[in-house]
Motif scaffolding. Structure first.
Motif, PDB file in Angstrom:
ATOM      1  N   MET A  14       0.818  -1.212   0.000  1.00 33.50           N
ATOM      2  CA  MET A  14       0.000   0.000   0.000  1.00 33.50           C
ATOM      3  C   MET A  14       0.850   1.261   0.000  1.00 33.50           C
ATOM      4  O   MET A  14       0.473   2.264  -0.564  1.00 33.50           O
ATOM      5  CB  MET A  14      -0.909  -0.013   1.216  1.00 33.50           C
ATOM      6  N   ALA A  17       1.562   2.280  -3.418  1.00 39.60           N
ATOM      7  CA  ALA A  17       0.429   2.500  -4.318  1.00 39.60           C
ATOM      8  C   ALA A  17      -0.107   3.921  -4.204  1.00 39.60           C
ATOM      9  O   ALA A  17      -1.236   4.141  -3.829  1.00 39.60           O
ATOM     10  CB  ALA A  17      -0.676   1.487  -4.017  1.00 39.60           C
ATOM     11  N   ASP A  18       0.719   4.871  -4.524  1.00 41.54           N
ATOM     12  CA  ASP A  18       0.245   6.249  -4.492  1.00 41.54           C
ATOM     13  C   ASP A  18      -0.735   6.486  -5.631  1.00 41.54           C
ATOM     14  O   ASP A  18      -0.580   5.954  -6.713  1.00 41.54           O
ATOM     15  CB  ASP A  18       1.419   7.210  -4.640  1.00 41.54           C
ATOM     16  N   VAL A  19      -1.718   7.278  -5.365  1.00 41.59           N
ATOM     17  CA  VAL A  19      -2.735   7.516  -6.380  1.00 41.59           C
ATOM     18  C   VAL A  19      -2.495   8.859  -7.043  1.00 41.59           C
ATOM     19  O   VAL A  19      -2.156   9.830  -6.396  1.00 41.59           O
ATOM     20  CB  VAL A  19      -4.136   7.485  -5.740  1.00 41.59           C
ATOM     21  N   TRP A  28      -1.654  12.204  -4.704  1.00 36.09           N
ATOM     22  CA  TRP A  28      -2.284  12.353  -3.401  1.00 36.09           C
ATOM     23  C   TRP A  28      -1.411  11.726  -2.362  1.00 36.09           C
ATOM     24  O   TRP A  28      -1.056  10.561  -2.440  1.00 36.09           O
ATOM     25  CB  TRP A  28      -3.648  11.663  -3.407  1.00 36.09           C
ATOM     26  N   TYR A  30      -1.585  10.114   0.291  1.00 37.78           N
ATOM     27  CA  TYR A  30      -2.262   9.248   1.254  1.00 37.78           C
ATOM     28  C   TYR A  30      -1.213   8.525   2.066  1.00 37.78           C
ATOM     29  O   TYR A  30      -0.366   7.830   1.520  1.00 37.78           O
ATOM     30  CB  TYR A  30      -3.151   8.235   0.537  1.00 37.78           C
TER      31      TYR A  30
END
Lengths: 228, 430
Positions: A14, A17-19, A28, A30
């Motif tokens: 995760m 897994a930058d969006v 983003w 996150y």
């Protein structure tokens, strides 16, 4: 190009897994904690609750607006601690993560008392999440609002009507009938100075006397939500 | 249906309407112009002549594909710049003498809509024509909106979000008739501009058949480089430039020409034109398979855009009861790149203006997903999407409190009073 490590998802997956916003290409930020709560939300209500499983429920938002938050609470009448909190949402990634985190904050360590739980500010959720993109803070504000409604419903249900708190809106610009709530929302949507605020709300344009108070409110909400 | 933990990640890029990878042949064509033929095309010595010749042949190649003259092709810094140049250029050239009215549509790209906002401040009146439920503009509406003081009509060739193809040639013919009936010469306003960024590579770009006076296209949507575009400007149509300086591009776009990118754009357009028919057929078949299977495997989905008259690589649909960004994030976790019209993914937090313009309720915009296929897309890619999407939707529906009906109407929702502050949606409080 296959990533065989993707099964099952791990926290390190995760983190990578930058969006990226498909339209603006903006990344983003996150945090890993946000992703953990998004992909593995805590305290979800997945089945219809039993008749006396909860004491009260609070719902805010609308599907048209893009966010609906539904919160159920079970309260220990003697201590007023929140012994259970479950939720459902129609919302984006940060709404899911923020509500999940909020549910953890309220129920961890045998549960907060209603008085303490009501003190949780969006800023506190944000800190525990390791931050959210500024313009997404709006989503997490729903969790505490839905909770506030649930608590009010609880107080009504147990006859403690005097403890019900309704956040009243106060008219700031009488000509445009714009309230402090409108200004709060506009700040959350990114109007962080008078010019942007007036672009958004036309507030104070026909009522210049209101401008000092508008500026004060912008500063207040900016500090409340963005800590600066 | 497989559970999510059983599914392996596979990189599947389904956002070709956002941008495309640069074709290796295009990169190869560009490379010598970074290092060997790096000269400024304005110079007179050999190194510059090489660059200047490359510029000319790129211009000629593009002109041939557009059925135009080479001098009608202006190189710019991309699609947005071309759109801006068309809008501002025509408005500022003809506005004072002919009138300050422009016609466009509700579903245009922001590169057209935002210049019109600026032009309003310069005294222009803008008519945004409505579209039908499939996002089609109507020729009749546009002609009905024409006034003596109209200087420009700007309608996109194909919509970037829902892929609907607009009747540009019919609009062009109708405007030509109107001009004739009103005693206007072909080089008098009003002029027709079309943004063909999404259409390039898929549709006919013959400017005479399209009967357009200005046409925008760019490199990054056709497997060419980013940061380069063209504006076709019919001979005799005049513009006020946005960028002034050394007078390049017939004084319409000053600045040393971006020769490698221009060479790349020309090569990309050649390849795209060559492959157009076969690629269109291949993509349409894959897209149709994808949509047919989604309808079987995922309950409560609704197509956005025209059922047939749409770009062959575009699929846009709404999944009721879930929010698009949450779905996007989950799909991304399994390697799938797509986009959504949800408010949550736009910087302004506004839902897609295109989905709303089609008369769909806000919920449809929030739950909309766009998948745009491209050169690298295979049947296996589509099968991966079909494997991941159903459990993702099932999961997000299990945490959603909603259960919307399939025939929701916009007006019912607009009257909804359940917003956080018991008001109207924030994007309507403008």
């Amino acid at each position: 190009m296959e990533d065989t490590n993707a099964k099952p998802l791990t926290t390190s997956d995760m983190q990578t897994a930058d969006v990226v916003n498909p339209h603006t290409k903006q990344k983003w930020a996150y945090s890993p904690i946000v992703k953990e709560h998004f992909f593995h939300p805590k305290n979800l209500l997945l089945e219809e609750p039993a008749p006396d499983q909860f004491d009260a429920r609070g719902t805010v938002g609308s599907p048209a607006c893009g966010d609906v938050m539904d919160i159920w609470i079970k309260v220990d009448p003697a201590t007023e601690r929140v012994v259970d909190l479950k939720w459902k949402t129609f919302g984006c990634g940060s709404a899911i993560a923020a509500t999940s985190m909020f549910s953890v904050m309220v129920t961890e360590n045998d549960g907060l008392t209603l008085t303490d739980a009501l003190k949780i500010k969006p800023q506190d959720i944000m800190e525990r999440l390791g931050g959210l993109p500024n313009r997404k803070i709006h989503c997490s504000v729903l969790a505490d609002k839905a909770f506030r409604k649930a608590v009010n419903n609880y107080f009504h249900a147990v006859g403690k009507h005097d403890r019900v708190e309704v956040e009243g809106a106060r008219v700031i610009d009488a000509r445009m009938n714009i309230t402090d709530k409108d200004i709060e929302e506009a700040v959350l949507e990114g109007a962080l100075n008078l010019e942007d605020m007036q672009k958004k709300l036309k507030v104070g344009v026909g009522d210049p006397a209101a401008i000092p108070e508008i500026e004060q409110l912008i500063r207040f909400y900016k500090e409340k939500y963005f800590g600066a | 249906m497989k559970s999510l933990s059983e599914i392996e990640k596979r990189i599947v890029y389904l956002d070709h309407a956002a941008t495309t990878p640069t074709h290796p042949d295009v990169v190869a064509a560009m490379l010598p112009y970074f290092t060997d033929h790096f000269g400024n095309p304005s110079g007179l010595y050999e190194i510059s002549r090489d660059a200047s010749e490359a510029l000319s042949s790129a211009r000629e190649s593009i002109a041939q594909i557009l059925h135009s003259r080479p001098e009608e092709i202006i190189f710019t810094g991309g699609g947005t710049e071309s759109d801006n140049l068309a809008l501002f250029g025509i408005a500022r050239k003809y506005g004072a003498k002919w009138g300050k009215h422009i016609i466009t549509s509700q579903i245009e790209h922001h590169a057209v809509l935002l210049p019109t906002e600026v032009l309003k401040k310069e005294g222009f009146e803008i008519t945004e024509t409505t579209v039908n439920e499939h996002a089609e503009v109507s020729v009749e509406n546009i002609i009905a909106a024409l006034r003596p003081e109209t200087v420009l009509i700007s309608i996109m060739y194909a919509n970037n979000e829902v892929g609907t193809i607009e009747p540009i040639a019919e609009i062009g013919a109708a405007i030509q008739r109107w001009k004739k009936d009103n005693g206007r010469k072909p080089i008098d306003p009003p002029f027709l501009h079309t943004d063909a960024c999404q259409a390039a590579g898929a549709l006919n770009l013959n400017v005479d058949e399209l009967k357009v006076d200005l046409l925008t296209l760019n490199g990054s949507k056709i497997y060419g480089p980013k940061g380069v575009g063209i504006l076709y400007v019919r001979r005799g149509v005049q513009l006020v430039p946005l960028i002034v300086g050394g007078g390049q591009e017939n004084r319409l776009r000053s600045g040393t020409e971006n020769v490698p990118a221009i060479v790349g754009l020309a090569r990309a357009l050649e390849i795209a034109t060559e492959k157009r028919e076969t690629e269109n057929a291949r993509l349409a078949e894959l897209r149709n398979y994808l949509w047919a299977e989604i309808q079987v495997r995922v309950p409560k989905v609704i197509l956005n855009g025209h059922p047939t008259n749409r770009l062959p690589n575009n699929l846009n649909f709404t999944i009721l009861d879930i929010e698009g960004e949450a779905a996007l994030l989950y799909m991304d976790e399994f390697g799938i790149s797509l986009s959504t019209g949800s408010a949550c993914t736009s910087t302004s937090l506004d839902p897609s203006h295109v989905i709303l313009a089609m008369g769909k309720p806000y919920e449809y915009a929030h739950g909309s997903l766009r998948m745009t296929l491209g050169a690298s897309t295979t049947r296996e890619d589509i099968d991966h999407v079909l494997e991941v999407l159903p459990p993702v939707v099932a999961l997000l529906r299990s945490i959603s409190p909603l259960n919307l009906s399939m025939d929701q109407k916009q007006e019912n929702i607009a009257a909804h009073s359940a917003f956080v502050e018991d008001g109207v949606p924030h994007w309507m409080k403008k």
